[in-house]
Write an enzyme that holds these catalytic residues in place. Structure first.
Site, PDB file in Angstrom:
ATOM      1  CE  LYS A  16      -0.947  -0.080   4.945  1.00  0.00           C
ATOM      2  NZ  LYS A  16      -0.107   1.014   5.437  1.00  0.00           N
ATOM      3  NE  ARG A  89      -1.069   1.359  10.888  1.00  0.00           N
ATOM      4  CZ  ARG A  89       0.179   1.737  10.643  1.00  0.00           C
ATOM      5  NH1 ARG A  89       0.772   2.570  11.467  1.00  0.00           N
ATOM      6  NH2 ARG A  89       0.826   1.269   9.607  1.00  0.00           N
ATOM      7  NE  ARG A 156      15.876 -18.525   7.856  1.00  0.00           N
ATOM      8  CZ  ARG A 156      16.914 -19.350   7.896  1.00  0.00           C
ATOM      9  NH1 ARG A 156      16.870 -20.515   7.310  1.00  0.00           N
ATOM     10  NH2 ARG A 156      18.011 -18.996   8.518  1.00  0.00           N
ATOM     11  NE  ARG A 167       4.681  -3.122  10.623  1.00  0.00           N
ATOM     12  CZ  ARG A 167       5.163  -3.093   9.384  1.00  0.00           C
ATOM     13  NH1 ARG A 167       6.213  -3.827   9.066  1.00  0.00           N
ATOM     14  NH2 ARG A 167       4.607  -2.349   8.474  1.00  0.00           N
TER      15      ARG A 167
END
Ligand SMILES: [Zn+2]
Length: 210
Positions: A16, A89, A156, A167
């Site tokens: 984005k 957010r 990993r 996140r």
């Protein structure tokens, strides 16, 4: 000159930032990256930077009381429409943003959701997957199952991956509800963002700017 601002929604590594910047340049929007604002604040050691640093160090989102005043100030100083990357957010931020636009007498923002499956996001971030059973490692590819032993392939567990997973969890918990928020208000365009950056940019132009 566009008159309606755009909110870009997408998980980390959804593209984005790249797409938002490119569409802003193409369409004559101002561009706000809250990540960019925060990095500047950290570098310059402002009060905001000091408040935000512990959250950023843990890979968490910076809370509303820190972010909101900064973004509202930036929007207030703006002429014309903007593309917002990294804000809002949370539902509270989305509601506050609508209120701010109403108070400014501007059209409410439209949103664009760049939809990418989690496994594709992980592949983009790690670039490689490791078998949890035999530890065979493969580079980018669509392997869900280890071709050596049939075990489960997983990213990993290095620091970068841990930060990314934090996140991604935060995105799903806090930000994903915004997709429904804008959809319910008839202000959402969904883009399946799996193609090349060029294809996605073209689709954005066709769906958003026309
Ligand atoms: Zn294996």
């Amino acid at each position: 000159m566009p008159t309606q601002s755009l909110v870009f929604l997408g998980a980390p590594a959804s593209g984005k930032g790249t797409q938002g910047r490119r569409l802003a340049e193409f369409g004559g929007f101002s561009y706000l990256s809250t990540g960019g604002l925060l990095r500047t604040a950290l570098r310059e050691g402002t009060a905001l930077g000091k408040e935000a640093r512990p959250f950023l160090d843990r890979g968490e989102y910076v809370p509303d009381e820190v972010m909101l005043p900064m973004v509202i100030e930036w929007l207030g100083a703006l002429k014309g429409a903007a593309i917002l990357d990294g804000f809002p957010r949370t539902l509270a931020q989305a509601e506050a943003l609508d209120t701010a636009y109403l108070e400014m007498g501007h059209p409410l923002p439209h949103s664009v959701f760049l939809d990418v499956p989690d496994e594709e996001l992980r592949r983009r971030v790690t670039g490689r997957l490791e078998c949890v059973s035999c530890h065979w490692v493969t580079s980018r590819g669509a392997f869900e199952v280890c071709s050596k032993c049939g075990g489960k392939m997983a990213p990993r567990a290095d620091d970068e991956v841990v930060r990314f997973e934090n996140r991604l969890n935060e995105f799903e918990r806090l930000t994903f509800p915004l997709v429904r928020f804008y959809e319910e208000r008839g202000r959402l365009t969904l883009i399946e963002a799996l193609g090349s950056p060029e294809d996605i940019h073209t689709e954005l132009r066709l769906k958003i700017l026309l």
